[in-house]
Scaffold this active site. Structure first.
Site, PDB file in Angstrom:
ATOM      1  N   LYS A 149       0.829  -1.214   0.000  1.00 24.94           N
ATOM      2  CA  LYS A 149       0.000   0.000   0.000  1.00 24.94           C
ATOM      3  C   LYS A 149       0.863   1.264   0.000  1.00 24.94           C
ATOM      4  O   LYS A 149       0.593   2.226  -0.722  1.00 24.94           O
ATOM      5  CB  LYS A 149      -0.916  -0.023   1.233  1.00 24.94           C
ATOM      6  CG  LYS A 149      -1.716   1.246   1.460  1.00 24.94           C
ATOM      7  CD  LYS A 149      -2.730   1.520   0.362  1.00 24.94           C
ATOM      8  CE  LYS A 149      -3.430   2.851   0.582  1.00 24.94           C
ATOM      9  NZ  LYS A 149      -4.293   3.244  -0.515  1.00 24.94           N
TER      10      LYS A 149
ATOM     11  N   LYS B  95       0.870  11.895   5.341  1.00 21.31           N
ATOM     12  CA  LYS B  95       1.270  10.812   6.254  1.00 21.31           C
ATOM     13  C   LYS B  95       1.802   9.604   5.475  1.00 21.31           C
ATOM     14  O   LYS B  95       2.844   9.047   5.820  1.00 21.31           O
ATOM     15  CB  LYS B  95       0.026  10.424   7.093  1.00 21.31           C
ATOM     16  CG  LYS B  95       0.117   9.237   7.971  1.00 21.31           C
ATOM     17  CD  LYS B  95      -0.609   7.966   7.525  1.00 21.31           C
ATOM     18  CE  LYS B  95      -1.970   8.033   6.943  1.00 21.31           C
ATOM     19  NZ  LYS B  95      -2.596   6.785   6.578  1.00 21.31           N
TER      20      LYS B  95
HETATM   21  P1  NAD Z   1     -11.054   9.729   7.906  1.00 13.71           P
HETATM   22  O1  NAD Z   1     -10.221  10.729   8.626  1.00 13.71           O
HETATM   23  O2  NAD Z   1     -12.163  10.198   7.029  1.00 13.71           O
HETATM   24  O3  NAD Z   1     -11.694   8.696   8.942  1.00 13.71           O
HETATM   25  C1  NAD Z   1     -11.021   8.153  10.034  1.00 13.71           C
HETATM   26  C2  NAD Z   1     -12.064   7.710  11.047  1.00 13.71           C
HETATM   27  O4  NAD Z   1     -11.419   7.111  12.154  1.00 13.71           O
HETATM   28  C3  NAD Z   1     -12.900   8.895  11.578  1.00 13.71           C
HETATM   29  O5  NAD Z   1     -14.258   8.564  11.494  1.00 13.71           O
HETATM   30  C4  NAD Z   1     -12.480   8.988  13.036  1.00 13.71           C
HETATM   31  O6  NAD Z   1     -13.535   9.408  13.887  1.00 13.71           O
HETATM   32  C5  NAD Z   1     -12.104   7.537  13.318  1.00 13.71           C
HETATM   33  N1  NAD Z   1     -11.210   7.414  14.477  1.00 13.71           N
HETATM   34  C6  NAD Z   1     -10.056   8.073  14.704  1.00 13.71           C
HETATM   35  N2  NAD Z   1      -9.535   7.706  15.894  1.00 13.71           N
HETATM   36  C7  NAD Z   1     -10.392   6.797  16.418  1.00 13.71           C
HETATM   37  C8  NAD Z   1     -10.407   6.058  17.600  1.00 13.71           C
HETATM   38  N3  NAD Z   1      -9.423   6.191  18.500  1.00 13.71           N
HETATM   39  N4  NAD Z   1     -11.453   5.228  17.822  1.00 13.71           N
HETATM   40  C9  NAD Z   1     -12.446   5.091  16.906  1.00 13.71           C
HETATM   41  N5  NAD Z   1     -12.483   5.761  15.737  1.00 13.71           N
HETATM   42  C10 NAD Z   1     -11.462   6.602  15.511  1.00 13.71           C
HETATM   43  O7  NAD Z   1     -10.022   8.824   7.085  1.00 13.71           O
HETATM   44  P2  NAD Z   1     -10.340   7.902   5.798  1.00 13.71           P
HETATM   45  O8  NAD Z   1     -10.196   8.720   4.577  1.00 13.71           O
HETATM   46  O9  NAD Z   1     -11.567   7.099   6.032  1.00 13.71           O
HETATM   47  O10 NAD Z   1      -9.042   6.960   5.837  1.00 13.71           O
HETATM   48  C11 NAD Z   1      -8.926   5.885   6.760  1.00 13.71           C
HETATM   49  C12 NAD Z   1      -7.689   5.064   6.394  1.00 13.71           C
HETATM   50  O11 NAD Z   1      -7.829   4.559   5.058  1.00 13.71           O
HETATM   51  C13 NAD Z   1      -6.388   5.895   6.414  1.00 13.71           C
HETATM   52  O12 NAD Z   1      -5.343   5.095   6.881  1.00 13.71           O
HETATM   53  C14 NAD Z   1      -6.210   6.262   4.944  1.00 13.71           C
HETATM   54  O13 NAD Z   1      -4.840   6.522   4.659  1.00 13.71           O
HETATM   55  C15 NAD Z   1      -6.757   5.021   4.254  1.00 13.71           C
HETATM   56  N6  NAD Z   1      -7.289   5.214   2.901  1.00 13.71           N
HETATM   57  C16 NAD Z   1      -8.080   6.290   2.587  1.00 13.71           C
HETATM   58  C17 NAD Z   1      -8.577   6.425   1.282  1.00 13.71           C
HETATM   59  C18 NAD Z   1      -9.469   7.589   0.890  1.00 13.71           C
HETATM   60  O14 NAD Z   1      -9.683   7.788  -0.332  1.00 13.71           O
HETATM   61  N7  NAD Z   1     -10.041   8.348   1.811  1.00 13.71           N
HETATM   62  C19 NAD Z   1      -8.271   5.449   0.321  1.00 13.71           C
HETATM   63  C20 NAD Z   1      -7.497   4.344   0.675  1.00 13.71           C
HETATM   64  C21 NAD Z   1      -7.014   4.235   1.976  1.00 13.71           C
END
Ligand code: NAD
Length: 309
Positions: free
Chosen positions: A171, A240
């Site tokens: 990834k 990040k």
């Molecule tokens: P985001 O910031 O939209 O969501 C993260 C979620 O985690 C939030 O709802 C937050 O409330 C929750 N969270 C944080 N700390 C927490 C805790 N201690 N307990 C419970 N919930 C908690 O991020 P995202 O875009 O959904 O991305 C999530 C992961 O997926 C990341 O690692 C990102 O790099 C990866 N990712 C994102 C995408 C994208 O297009 N957005 C694509 C592929 C991978």
């Protein structure tokens, strides 16, 4: 199979909705904002008070959190997943974070006879909503086969890439390339626009030429060409990921000259207040260093008023 789902963000919320819609009994918890958990509850999920309560109620727990710190807090923190773990339970972690942190989690959960799959994703929020994600799975093959029906509710391409931790490696390599491709669009289109090219024509021609990357389809329409930066994938999350690649390269003594520059540009864009915008804002930030706006409406405005050039 009872499923726990933690991390209802831009990716996790639509993924969890697909799990519930597929008929899995699902448990979640609230973090900061009630709405994503409430929406899941309206579809039939149960909201519990802590990650510990979620792991106690579930056979398989999915996490998709921002990064290492949040995964560590969710597993090891007070009322964390570890407290509710017992023999046979499975954690599927879909966060983009380091292999090192996930291996620490695996060690702790193995000590209580739990098991772990490493399963980060690509495909963005569109793939999360339509079940079209690519899931890169590190871990035991039999465990993957056991979990495949659950993973198949979220991903159309499920690839076994090696042991736990190797999903994170694949990834992060993807993210290095995605970030560089995005910034190349910003830099090259800025020059094209300065030389009088219409960015929509550049896209139309280059999508069938050797300069093409999939990033063009992903982040020109709806983002750069409209000047719209609603995430999507937050810029600070891509920053990040690029920094995870730099850390890994430092540890492995691999020179990553391009990625170092990419990292500086993401840091600068974040410092300029774009961290919560979609990561495509970094390409506009780069074009903006030359005073170029890539979005077509502004281009039409300046074309209508050539004296403003
Ligand atoms: P985001 O910031 O939209 O969501 C993260 C979620 O985690 C939030 O709802 C937050 O409330 C929750 N969270 C944080 N700390 C927490 C805790 N201690 N307990 C419970 N919930 C908690 O991020 P995202 O875009 O959904 O991305 C999530 C992961 O997926 C990341 O690692 C990102 O790099 C990866 N990712 C994102 C995408 C994208 O297009 N957005 C694509 C592929 C991978």
């Amino acid at each position: 199979m009872k499923v726990g789902f933690i991390g209802l963000g831009a990716m996790g919320a639509p993924m969890a909705q697909r799990v519930v819609s597929a008929g899995f009994e699902t448990f979640t918890t609230i973090h900061k904002c009630c709405e994503p958990a409430d929406a899941l509850a309206r579809m039939g999920a149960t909201i519990l008070t802590s990650p510990a309560a979620v792991s106690e109620a579930s056979d398989v727990i999915i996490t998709i959190l921002p990064a290492d710190a949040e995964l560590t807090e969710t597993v090891f923190g007070p009322h964390g997943l570890l407290e509710g773990f017992s023999p046979g339970k499975i954690l599927i972690d879909m966060t983009t974070c380091t292999a090192t942190t996930l291996r620490e989690v695996e060690q702790a959960l193995s000590a209580v006879q739990g098991r772990v799959l490493d399963a980060p994703v690509s495909g963005g929020t569109a793939g999360a909503a339509n079940g079209g994600l690519t899931i890169m799975v590190g871990g035991d093959l039999n465990l993957l086969e056991y979990c495949r029906p659950l993973l198949a509710t979220m991903g159309s391409r499920i690839v076994h890439v090696g042991p736990v931790g190797q999903g994170k490696v694949v990834k992060i390599i993807n993210q290095m390339m995605a970030a560089a491709n995005l910034l190349m669009i910003g830099e090259a289109f800025a020059l094209g626009v300065r030389c009088g090219a219409d960015p929509t024509i550049l896209y139309d021609v280059i999508k069938d030429s050797s300069g093409y990357s999939r990033m063009m389809d992903s982040r020109l329409p709806g983002f750069l060409l409209e000047g719209a930066f609603q995430p999507g994938f937050k810029l600070d999350l891509m920053k990040k990921d690029v920094n995870l690649a730099l850390d890994s390269a430092r540890a492995q003594r691999v020179p990553v000259l391009l990625t170092s520059t990419v990292s500086q540009i993401f840091s600068a864009a974040s410092g300029a207040g774009k961290g919560d915008a979609d990561f495509s804002a970094a390409a506009q930030y780069l074009a903006g260093l030359a005073g170029v706006e890539l979005h077509k409406v502004q281009k039409e405005t300046s074309a209508a008023n050539p004296s403003s050039k």
